[in-house]
Design an enzyme around this catalytic site. Structure first.
Site, PDB file in Angstrom:
ATOM      1  N   LYS A   1       0.871  -1.104  -0.007  1.00 46.57           N
ATOM      2  CA  LYS A   1      -0.162  -0.025   0.154  1.00 46.57           C
ATOM      3  C   LYS A   1       0.882   1.337  -0.095  1.00 46.57           C
ATOM      4  O   LYS A   1       1.714   1.442   0.835  1.00 46.57           O
ATOM      5  CB  LYS A   1      -0.683  -0.162   1.201  1.00 46.57           C
ATOM      6  CG  LYS A   1      -2.146   0.945   1.219  1.00 46.57           C
ATOM      7  CD  LYS A   1      -2.913   0.908   2.427  1.00 46.57           C
ATOM      8  CE  LYS A   1      -4.119   1.941   2.552  1.00 46.57           C
ATOM      9  NZ  LYS A   1      -4.909   1.556   3.585  1.00 46.57           N
TER      10      LYS A   1
ATOM     11  N   ASP B   1     -16.812   0.439  -0.698  1.00 50.42           N
ATOM     12  CA  ASP B   1     -15.417   0.007  -0.946  1.00 50.42           C
ATOM     13  C   ASP B   1     -14.683  -0.296   0.027  1.00 50.42           C
ATOM     14  O   ASP B   1     -13.511  -0.726  -0.168  1.00 50.42           O
ATOM     15  CB  ASP B   1     -14.814   1.037  -2.132  1.00 50.42           C
ATOM     16  CG  ASP B   1     -14.579   2.357  -1.501  1.00 50.42           C
ATOM     17  OD1 ASP B   1     -15.630   3.129  -1.209  1.00 50.42           O
ATOM     18  OD2 ASP B   1     -13.537   2.688  -1.346  1.00 50.42           O
TER      19      ASP B   1
END
Length: 475
Positions: free
Chosen positions: A109, A244
């Protein structure tokens, strides 16, 4: 790096993702490796600290067997539909089977831009990386399903946000990164073939007892009911419960503007972007229902029945969330209050305590931990008006099972949480090159239910000047 990848998501049709490698960084440097998690994944923690290991964690080297990709998904963000989202700053390296036989994603990430970056830089600055490391590992230690942090590295590059900040990459581990928004992505495009393939993939991976899309919906509803009840039990506020950001696996995912409450109030909001309080503490269960309704809507085309009938049966499943959550919530707070079993009046007793805590500006974690002690009367000092607590105490004392009460309650009420001001303190020090507060915080939070007198100041509520009023999204 020798990693036994088995990349099932990469074997799905090409429209599920964009294959790409992470973008290399200038000068990666290791912050921390989670040794225990590495061993759980069958990895050698020492190898991750070598130059090759650090290069992999930074995205400078892709290990053999990896199938790096950015996942496609859509979602509702603060109730507004966004048809194209996806991993805008993350790359899934691949999947491994851990030591218990569970398939786990390994994702970087902050690893650079992807086709889903929407003009963003695809990077993360140091603060959100450390916040997610601290909070996700604390959640794991608290017994709450969550993604986890395998490692964090700095990049030797700067990231431009409100100001110039040091860049970093987090290596995140999850049962999967499939979201409600993943299903919405294909449903919005009328792609029933992809919906069926995704449903089969999720059932095989997460809910093998399910046989149909309706079974899957039921399983996800139950998992989310349990998860949100656990959030409520520790005073956790996710801060950005968009579709999401809701994991199909029932794990807490995407630690952006998240926080733990200090003073209890049901309307508490920390997220700087939640100006209307959509994702306040008390609203998390109803937002979960809203998100699950979007999941159900995405599944309707593949339910295998007439649309009207599919809507009817899916609605019943969604409506079942209330009872599932209620039972899970009652179980959480029954344990927190040391009750042997929940009777009808105990729910009212719990709500009465919470109402008094709100009126008395009492610290959520400290009140319940004090109640867990040998002298539960000490909890009264947490109230701005102690008589609020005094009027409640005898009713509770009449209900508790005294045998083994302290040990039982202390196993349900943490002494330590990642308090906002301590997390911010660790981030500020790290920006200046001092990782000692971060290391100390992560070490203490491995054992949140244990008395650690040498770290008692980390239990303290913030002084007025230390109160964190807002938390921020990493982008």
């Amino acid at each position: 790096m020798q990693i036994a990848f088995d990349n099932s998501y990469a074997r799905l049709p090409g429209r599920f993702f964009a294959p790409l490698a992470p973008t290399p960084v200038r000068a990666p440097s290791l912050i921390k490796v989670n040794d225990g998690l590495a061993r759980d994944l069958g990895l050698d923690p020492a190898a991750l600290t070598t130059p090759d290991g650090i290069a992999m964690l930074a995205g400078n080297q892709v290990p053999d067997g990896a199938a790096p990709l950015a996942q496609a998904y859509a979602g509702h963000q603060f109730g507004g539909w966004v048809p194209q989202l996806g991993d805008g700053r993350a790359v899934l390296l691949g999947e491994v089977i851990d030591q218990t036989g569970i398939r786990r994603d390994i994702q970087l990430k902050g690893s650079g831009p992807t086709p889903f970056s929407r003009r963003g830089d695809g990077r993360a600055w140091l603060g959100p990386v450390l916040r997610e490391y601290v909070v996700s590992e604390a959640m794991h230690a608290l017994g709450i399903p969550t993604t986890r942090a395998l490692a964090a590295v700095t990049t030797g590059e700067q990231v431009h946000r409100e100001r110039v900040l040091p860049g970093a990459v987090l290596t995140r581990v999850a049962s999967s990164h499939i979201r409600v928004g993943t299903f919405q992505f294909f449903a919005a495009r009328g792609d029933e073939e992809a919906l069926k393939a995704l449903t089969d993939h999720v059932i095989a991976r997460h809910y093998p007892e399910a046989e149909t899309p309706l079974d899957l919906l039921s399983a996800v509803v139950a998992a989310q009911a349990r998860l949100i009840a656990k959030w409520m039990g520790v005073g956790f506020i996710h801060g950005v419960m968009n579709t999401d950001n809701m994991s199909i696996a029932g794990e807490t995912i995407d630690y952006g503007p998240c926080a733990f409450m200090d003073d209890y109030h049901p309307d508490t909001v920390f997220s700087s972007i939640d100006r209307m309080g959509r994702y306040a503490y008390r609203k998390q269960p109803e937002i979960a229902v809203w998100n699950l309704a979007q999941f159900a809507t995405a599944l309707l085309p593949i339910m295998g029945m007439a649309h009207k009938d599919a809507v009817e049966v899916a609605t019943r499943v969604i409506e079942g969330f209330a009872d599932l959550f209620g039972a899970a919530w009652e179980a959480e707070f029954t344990a927190k209050l040391g009750l042997a079993q929940t009777e009808e009046e105990d729910v009212a007793l719990t709500y009465d305590l919470l109402m008094r805590m709100a009126k008395g500006q009492a610290d959520f974690t400290r009140v319940f931990r004090a109640l867990s002690g040998e002298n539960p009367e000490n909890a009264r000092t947490e109230f701005s008006d102690p008589t609020l607590f005094d009027a409640w105490l005898p009713r509770w004392q009449a209900r508790i099972l005294t045998t083994g009460r302290v040990a039982r309650m202390q196993a349900a009420n943490p002494a330590f949480i990642p308090r906002n001001h301590r997390v911010e303190e660790a981030i500020a020090a790290a920006v200046d090159g001092d990782y000692a507060p971060f290391e100390r915080l992560t070490a203490v939070l491995v054992h949140p239910f244990r008395d650690q007198p040498e770290h008692v100041e980390l239990m303290a509520a913030p002084a007025p000047e230390e109160i964190v009023q807002a938390t921020f999204c990493g982008t």
